[in-house]
Design a protein around this motif. Structure first.
Motif, PDB file in Angstrom:
ATOM      1  N   ILE A  20       0.849  -1.194   0.000  1.00 49.89           N
ATOM      2  CA  ILE A  20       0.000   0.000   0.000  1.00 49.89           C
ATOM      3  C   ILE A  20       0.881   1.239   0.000  1.00 49.89           C
ATOM      4  N   ASP A  21       0.676   2.063  -0.995  1.00 46.45           N
ATOM      5  CA  ASP A  21       1.368   3.356  -1.101  1.00 46.45           C
ATOM      6  C   ASP A  21       0.396   4.418  -0.597  1.00 46.45           C
ATOM      7  N   VAL A  22       0.727   5.058   0.535  1.00 46.18           N
ATOM      8  CA  VAL A  22      -0.186   6.044   1.122  1.00 46.18           C
ATOM      9  C   VAL A  22       0.176   7.473   0.725  1.00 46.18           C
ATOM     10  N   ARG A  23       1.095   7.620  -0.233  1.00 50.02           N
ATOM     11  CA  ARG A  23       1.440   8.960  -0.696  1.00 50.02           C
ATOM     12  C   ARG A  23       0.307   9.551  -1.538  1.00 50.02           C
ATOM     13  N   SER A  24       0.444  10.799  -1.876  1.00 51.60           N
ATOM     14  CA  SER A  24      -0.587  11.477  -2.670  1.00 51.60           C
ATOM     15  C   SER A  24      -0.621  10.899  -4.078  1.00 51.60           C
ATOM     16  N   TRP A  96       6.665   8.394   1.678  1.00 53.43           N
ATOM     17  CA  TRP A  96       7.879   8.916   1.039  1.00 53.43           C
ATOM     18  C   TRP A  96       9.150   8.434   1.733  1.00 53.43           C
ATOM     19  N   ARG A  97       9.196   8.564   3.072  1.00 53.34           N
ATOM     20  CA  ARG A  97      10.382   8.154   3.821  1.00 53.34           C
ATOM     21  C   ARG A  97      10.066   7.128   4.909  1.00 53.34           C
ATOM     22  N   GLN A 100       5.601   9.607   9.076  1.00 48.59           N
ATOM     23  CA  GLN A 100       4.319   9.813   9.743  1.00 48.59           C
ATOM     24  C   GLN A 100       3.136   9.259   8.964  1.00 48.59           C
ATOM     25  N   ARG A 101       3.113   9.460   7.651  1.00 50.11           N
ATOM     26  CA  ARG A 101       1.931   9.022   6.900  1.00 50.11           C
ATOM     27  C   ARG A 101       1.771   7.507   6.937  1.00 50.11           C
ATOM     28  N   SER A 102       2.839   6.778   6.627  1.00 54.09           N
ATOM     29  CA  SER A 102       2.730   5.317   6.646  1.00 54.09           C
ATOM     30  C   SER A 102       2.625   4.799   8.077  1.00 54.09           C
ATOM     31  N   GLY A 122      10.628   3.940   3.385  1.00 55.54           N
ATOM     32  CA  GLY A 122       9.573   4.225   2.423  1.00 55.54           C
ATOM     33  C   GLY A 122      10.004   4.112   0.971  1.00 55.54           C
ATOM     34  N   TYR A 123       9.368   4.925   0.133  1.00 54.00           N
ATOM     35  CA  TYR A 123       9.669   4.907  -1.298  1.00 54.00           C
ATOM     36  C   TYR A 123      11.148   5.178  -1.544  1.00 54.00           C
ATOM     37  N   GLN A 124      11.770   6.003  -0.709  1.00 56.74           N
ATOM     38  CA  GLN A 124      13.174   6.335  -0.934  1.00 56.74           C
ATOM     39  C   GLN A 124      14.082   5.113  -0.827  1.00 56.74           C
ATOM     40  N   THR A 125      13.704   4.140  -0.007  1.00 53.68           N
ATOM     41  CA  THR A 125      14.451   2.887   0.046  1.00 53.68           C
ATOM     42  C   THR A 125      14.387   2.178  -1.297  1.00 53.68           C
ATOM     43  N   TYR A 126      13.174   2.074  -1.839  1.00 55.37           N
ATOM     44  CA  TYR A 126      12.993   1.425  -3.142  1.00 55.37           C
ATOM     45  C   TYR A 126      13.754   2.167  -4.225  1.00 55.37           C
TER      46      TYR A 126
END
Length: 350
Positions: A20-24, A96-97, A100-102, A122-126
């Motif tokens: 699940i990607d909770v980013r915008s 993203w990182r 807080q959001r995730s 987060g996404y930055q790891t990927y």
């Protein structure tokens, strides 16, 4: 505790039921983990609103507003897309990182009873793992390039090789472009990051001990740049060259580019672009052929006076190890099948 992955292969083989990607939505559209679903805890406008409050009011007020929005959006996702999952469901969540959001969304999922985890970084790891594979670490794969002038049906033959259990990568498919002036596709191209993600994940799925066949390309496919580690292997890779008569190539071009040829306004604009390269007289003749509906002659002229000279110039500037030159008088389906079988035979002796 957030989960960590040290390699791209390990991350792609994560073992969770869902990602699940909770980013915008705009962040998700730019690039995301393969197979991820987008359940934003802040929309684009909400994210901008929270950021404005943070800058103009205070961090406390921004967090308070953000928490209210995240809670509301999380409730909507739980009552909507997630409503049918049972208690054994195990999702991996990222933002993203990995902050807080995730973390907030995962906490809610865990309170319900789902075995949710946060992706560390987060996404930055990927993205860091993809970037390393595409920019920093030498490609371990053995590449052979499928080469040939425009109209030799290389992309189609590549697909037939895949059906013959030959490892292949369709760079043009991943880049959303057919690799020439006429090669753009209606759906457009992915972002550079999406292209790199797709290419990196494709490579991870392949066996580096087996030969992988890639179509010969320039360093850019449309507006997308082939990443350095892949390009470094391509420029030294041996090639199998496909040859066919001009009339057979023109017929294939008419078939393969039917969407472009049948859109006269679109094709005329592309031909006009070539006036500075080929001159007004040549392009005027092409436009006349287009207006007459003589697509075969137009394709033959484009090959002979534009594409072939460009290929010849490119080849003259690079020395390539040619493993075999395969010729077919026809590029009808049977001819393409025969060429694919011959390519496989050449590969079998490597």
């Amino acid at each position: 505790m957030p989960v960590t992955f040290d390699t791209l292969a390990a991350l792609l083989d994560h073992g969770y039921d869902a990602v699940i990607d909770v980013r915008s939505p705009s962040e998700f559209a730019q690039d995301h983990l393969p197979g991820a679903i987008n359940l934003p805890v802040l929309s684009d406008s909400e994210r901008a609103e929270v950021g404005t409050i943070y800058k103009q009011v205070s961090a406390f007020d921004a967090r308070k507003r953000g928490a209210a929005l995240v809670s509301r959006n999380a409730a909507n996702h739980i009552a909507g897309p997630l409503k049918d999952f049972d208690g054994s469901w195990r999702p991996l969540v990222y933002c993203w990182r990995g902050g807080q959001r995730s973390g907030s969304f995962t906490s809610v999922l865990q309170q319900i009873g789902w075995r949710a985890d946060v992706l560390q970084g987060g996404y930055q790891t990927y993205r860091r793992l993809v970037h390393a594979a595409m920019y920093d670490v030498a490609l371990p794969h053995r590449l052979v390039l499928l080469d040939g002038n425009t109209g030799t049906a290389k992309t189609d033959i590549l697909g037939r090789l895949a059906a013959l259990d030959v490892q292949t990568i369709d760079l043009e498919g991943l880049a959303g472009h057919r690799g020439s002036l006429l090669g753009d596709m209606p759906e457009g191209q992915p972002s550079q990051k999406q292209f790199e993600s797709a290419l990196a994940t494709t490579l991870v799925a392949l066996d580096p001990n087996r030969i992988t066949v890639i179509e010969a390309e320039s360093s850019k496919i449309g507006r997308r740049v082939i990443p350095p580690t892949v390009w470094a292997q391509m420029i030294v890779a041996p090639r199998i060259q496909i040859e066919a008569p001009l009339d057979a190539r023109a017929a294939w071009l008419v078939e393969a580019y039917a969407d472009v040829i049948n859109d006269h306004a679109r094709l005329r604009a592309k031909l006009d672009y070539l006036r500075r390269h080929r001159g007004h007289a040549v392009v005027d003749r092409w436009v006349e052929l287009l207006d007459r509906g003589d697509n075969q002659s137009l394709a033959a002229d484009l090959i002979a006076e534009h594409y072939d000279p460009a290929y010849a110039k490119s080849r003259a500037s690079h020395g390539h190890d040619v493993l075999a030159v395969l010729h077919s008088e026809t590029l009808a389906s049977g001819g393409r099948d025969a060429l694919a079988a011959q390519v496989k035979q050449v590969l079998a002796h490597l």
